[in-house]
Scaffold this active site. Sequence first.
Site, mmCIF file in Angstrom:
data_model
loop_
_atom_site.group_PDB
_atom_site.id
_atom_site.type_symbol
_atom_site.label_atom_id
_atom_site.label_comp_id
_atom_site.label_asym_id
_atom_site.label_seq_id
_atom_site.Cartn_x
_atom_site.Cartn_y
_atom_site.Cartn_z
ATOM 1 C CG HIS B 130 -1.893 1.012 1.397
ATOM 2 N ND1 HIS B 130 -1.612 2.295 1.799
ATOM 3 C CD2 HIS B 130 -3.238 0.982 1.198
ATOM 4 C CE1 HIS B 130 -2.733 3.005 1.843
ATOM 5 N NE2 HIS B 130 -3.734 2.234 1.473
ATOM 6 C CG ASP B 208 0.660 -2.018 6.044
ATOM 7 O OD1 ASP B 208 -0.220 -2.026 6.937
ATOM 8 O OD2 ASP B 208 0.518 -1.426 4.957
ATOM 9 C CD GLN B 211 -7.016 -4.177 4.528
ATOM 10 O OE1 GLN B 211 -7.964 -4.808 5.024
ATOM 11 N NE2 GLN B 211 -7.153 -2.985 3.972
ATOM 12 C CE LYS B 234 -7.068 0.214 6.228
ATOM 13 N NZ LYS B 234 -7.746 0.773 5.046
ATOM 14 C CB CYS B 373 -3.720 3.333 -1.492
ATOM 15 S SG CYS B 373 -4.705 4.793 -1.201
HETATM 16 C C1 LIG Z 1 -2.494 -2.595 3.595
HETATM 17 C C2 LIG Z 1 -2.780 -1.211 4.067
HETATM 18 N N1 LIG Z 1 -1.788 -0.470 4.604
HETATM 19 C C3 LIG Z 1 -1.993 0.770 5.043
HETATM 20 C C4 LIG Z 1 -3.240 1.344 4.968
HETATM 21 C C5 LIG Z 1 -3.376 2.740 5.471
HETATM 22 O O1 LIG Z 1 -4.213 2.835 6.580
HETATM 23 P P1 LIG Z 1 -4.564 4.274 7.112
HETATM 24 O O2 LIG Z 1 -5.138 5.023 5.959
HETATM 25 O O3 LIG Z 1 -5.578 4.052 8.166
HETATM 26 O O4 LIG Z 1 -3.314 4.881 7.612
HETATM 27 C C6 LIG Z 1 -4.303 0.611 4.418
HETATM 28 C C7 LIG Z 1 -5.661 1.149 4.297
HETATM 29 O O5 LIG Z 1 -5.953 2.141 3.652
HETATM 30 C C8 LIG Z 1 -4.057 -0.690 3.955
HETATM 31 O O6 LIG Z 1 -5.038 -1.416 3.423
#
Ligand SMILES: Cc1ncc(COP(=O)(O)O)c(C=O)c1O
Lengths: 416, 416, 139, 139
Positions: B130, B208, B211, B234, B373
């Site tokens: 991401h 990370d 998910q 999430k 993203c």
């Molecule tokens: C795999 C992953 N990493 C990072 C993020 C970023 O999360 P956040 O926008 O809450 O910082 C997301 C979700 O948007 C995600 O799905």
Amino acid sequence: MKASDTATASLDARAVREQFPIFRAERAKPLRYLDSAATSQKPDAVIEAMDRYYGTINANIHRGIYRIAEEATAAYEDARRRLADFIGARSPRELIFTSNSTAAINLVAYAWGRSQLEAGDAIVLTVMEHHANLVPWQILAAERDVELRFIPITGSGELDLAALPTLLADGRVKLVGAVHISNVLGTVNPIAEIARQAHAAGARMLVDASQSVPHCPVDVQALGCDFFAFTGHKMLGPTGIGGLWARRELLEAMPPFMGGGEMIREVKLTGSKWNELPWKFEAGTMPIAEAIGLGAAVDYLRSLGMERVFAHDRELVAYAMERLREVPGLTLLGPSEDKRGGVIAFTLDGIHPHDVATVLDDDGVAVRAGHHCAMPLHEALGVPASARASFHCYSLPEEVDALVAGLHRARKVFAR
Amino acid sequence: MKASDTATASLDARAVREQFPIFRAERAKPLRYLDSAATSQKPDAVIEAMDRYYGTINANIHRGIYRIAEEATAAYEDARRRLADFIGARSPRELIFTSNSTAAINLVAYAWGRSQLEAGDAIVLTVMEHHANLVPWQILAAERDVELRFIPITGSGELDLAALPTLLADGRVKLVGAVHISNVLGTVNPIAEIARQAHAAGARMLVDASQSVPHCPVDVQALGCDFFAFTGHKMLGPTGIGGLWARRELLEAMPPFMGGGEMIREVKLTGSKWNELPWKFEAGTMPIAEAIGLGAAVDYLRSLGMERVFAHDRELVAYAMERLREVPGLTLLGPSEDKRGGVIAFTLDGIHPHDVATVLDDDGVAVRAGHHCAMPLHEALGVPASARASFHCYSLPEEVDALVAGLHRARKVFAR
Amino acid sequence: MSGASGGGMDDLYREHILDHYQHPRNRGTLERPYITYEDTNPLCGDRIRMDLNVRDGKIDAVRFSGTGCSISQAAASMLCEAIEGKTLDEAKKISRDDMLELLGIELGPVRLKCGLLALKTLKAGAYGMTQWPGEDEDA
Amino acid sequence: MSGASGGGMDDLYREHILDHYQHPRNRGTLERPYITYEDTNPLCGDRIRMDLNVRDGKIDAVRFSGTGCSISQAAASMLCEAIEGKTLDEAKKISRDDMLELLGIELGPVRLKCGLLALKTLKAGAYGMTQWPGEDEDA
Ligand SMILES: Cc1ncc(COP(=O)(O)O)c(C=O)c1O
Ligand SMILES: Cc1ncc(COP(=O)(O)O)c(C=O)c1O
């Protein structure tokens, strides 16, 4: 709604208070909340706006094409617009949501400071800064060999502006940062004048407006500043949200701070292009519910009228100062009533502020004791700590009475 | 409560759904929410926990001596404890609240990365990251002349681990970062194995977990990682809050990131001493209500049982894959059902994902369309964008049916 | 969840707390202390310094100095009284709960740190322990 | 607040949108364009490139290329049709509202950006304007 900003009838704090669930909650002793400078209470309208988001349109913003995502996006950007308007921004694009004032100032220190300051440059701050507008610059200063200089205070707790021309004289100052209203002394600082001198010396002007945006009318154009930081939880809004306003040219020229989704336009493995303002500085999923709650707080404050909110604060502080002077051994910190907002800090001979606060708590009176995140100021004042009472639109004179009664009681306990 | 984590009876999603106000809200067309990978819906328990804070104990934390401030402090630190326990941390001191995953990863990039990496060092990431786990490293890489390397993916959308030894071979790699469960492909990555190789090569391992924490049992000790980032919104929690777990020794050795109140121990005009963990990394007023809401979300997830939540996700994704294969011209992205979590992305011949999403929205079916993203991943897959359906504990098979019906309809609209 | 004044204010300011606060035992500094250590409570600026002299493995002189509230100062005074004459090993065994028992009052999470500051300073000084005693319980 | 499909999906995919999408006018590139500019919609990855040739102050050839949804591609096609033969000054006057009128549909805030991408690209290319047309309304 805007008309009421200049209304003259005074605030009906008793009616306002009814709209705050915390004051309606049943408890053994009534809550006399005199710590609004630390955080404000929240009206039903703010809590309900967030519940409505979670309960009806909860969705991530900017990317969803379906109905609730579009509604959430519109509500979030609408909150930005209202906030921008509230502080006099020319465009909502100049208003970046952050998680609080601290994050807003750090954003400036990282994105602007790291790209603009070099060894030998200087930053002017004031002795009465909250740690939020001091520590980020200390970290930067240590990293970059930048010099920090300080505007001292006078015996009455005002900024000693006579010192400013000298501080600016060598032309090395790139930034002047000052708190708009001190969270300890209550002093309302002459920002427009400081900004004028800063600009004449080729420096940028940053205002820590954490205590002014919640309590009085503000206008970034009239203040003539370049950066302006504030925080939601002190302005009847939720925790987890704040804002940075800055002049567009500055924001356009700054590199981004945090990297992630939303702040980019295009990502390849080898590099990325940044998004437009304000999103360039909004990485990842933002505090969406909180922005919407803050928008509702702005509406609520506007419906009260900021002139009236400020007048109410000042009436209470004048009354408090008069009553506190009755307490033997009590020393008031800061300037006279006409030069301050709704904050009053004091010390009591022979009784540590912690003990004062504990005795007061026994009567349900909530005041803050300690250094209020302004250790250097306390050092300058020559006291290790102080007790502080502070007000907002729901504060009542009888809360001041309870405070005074509690102080008399504390004196008795410690006179044993 | 912990016992239910391993319960075997399957989730009663219909009963769960009743506890989410958004599904009870009246609307013209029922909401078929298939975008939980973007953000999850919130149960009553979470919203009520925050309302309870605002309505009964709203106060700033850590410094207030009066009753509601102490209750708020206890509630906040209690949430930290529950969260730390939920992910298998040894101590709540290793758990830092941030505003989301993005901020957690940026914290590592700034505080750890800037103090540890120098020109010539390398970072290994994966092609399926991401942007949140890509852009912060790109910014750092550009600043410090650090090299980024990428683990490629196989044709079936799994990490091609055969490439890893070569990527690590020259001993210059200081960090390996990988997404635990891909937000596009749904792939569950073999983190423990990657961490083992990373450590053997002298690199740190960052996960990370945005998910995974919301959807399956996780244990930072079993994963053997060093940094672990996740996000509240999430995992049935509020917006505005997330977390970074890291090994204590690393956190102790890192300089702070943001400067301000709370993260300091002592401030003088000339410099400051940092506070202890975890507060060294928590500057300013934190998202207090949000932390409390996230604590309630953890309780709620535990009451469902994470094994059951994951099993439910996987059942739905298997069903969805089976049903989606019926749709002519549809291409599924990512691995087979046994290797993925509750996420399924696809493309439909001749119809752009945006248009797919718009047609689906007309039936109240909420899916995401775009690059999610993860632009480099889409580039690797050779598609500019995809449509994505994703599930959580409240998702139902008939929502999958509605999705499939909508896709047939989209094909009709665009066949005109 | 018990507030600062869980047991009521009069309970909190029991006679012996006020007595130690207003007539502290062992207040002062030592000229050439064997061990000296200073610590602060970041939340409020309370500050305690502990000076110890050790002879034949026994603490034969102990003084505290600093500024702070009645709880932090009374706790320091009580702790000095409790360890004077003890061996370092015995002193090291004094736990968070022992300290609270000496104080004899219930403390909420914030004032707890006042009540434990002296012990924390002692432990850091006496054997380089840099965490809150019983930290995870009051984290 | 109107959703993407404010007027219903069938409204959104009116005959003429689908027609332009499936049979785009002026799709392609120019060999040596006088003006060429490419832009993307960061929210979804839609991408439009506009190539223009100008002779005697008039746009005498225009082509668009790129990938994206029916709205962004149809909008580009319609915009090309609308500006061909116009003077640059006339083209510059085309507003956000004009573009939406060409499209003839109501768009929510997210798909609005799809609908305006071609216009944005044109404006940036034609006179270096780097903001969204009518930006503050759709900020
Ligand atoms: C795999 C992953 N990493 C990072 C993020 C970023 O999360 P956040 O926008 O809450 O910082 C997301 C979700 O948007 C995600 O799905
Ligand atoms: C003057 C001043 N500046 C900055 C802050 C920091 O605000 P926050 O903690 O919301 O970042 C505060 C409040 O604590 C304050 O009073």
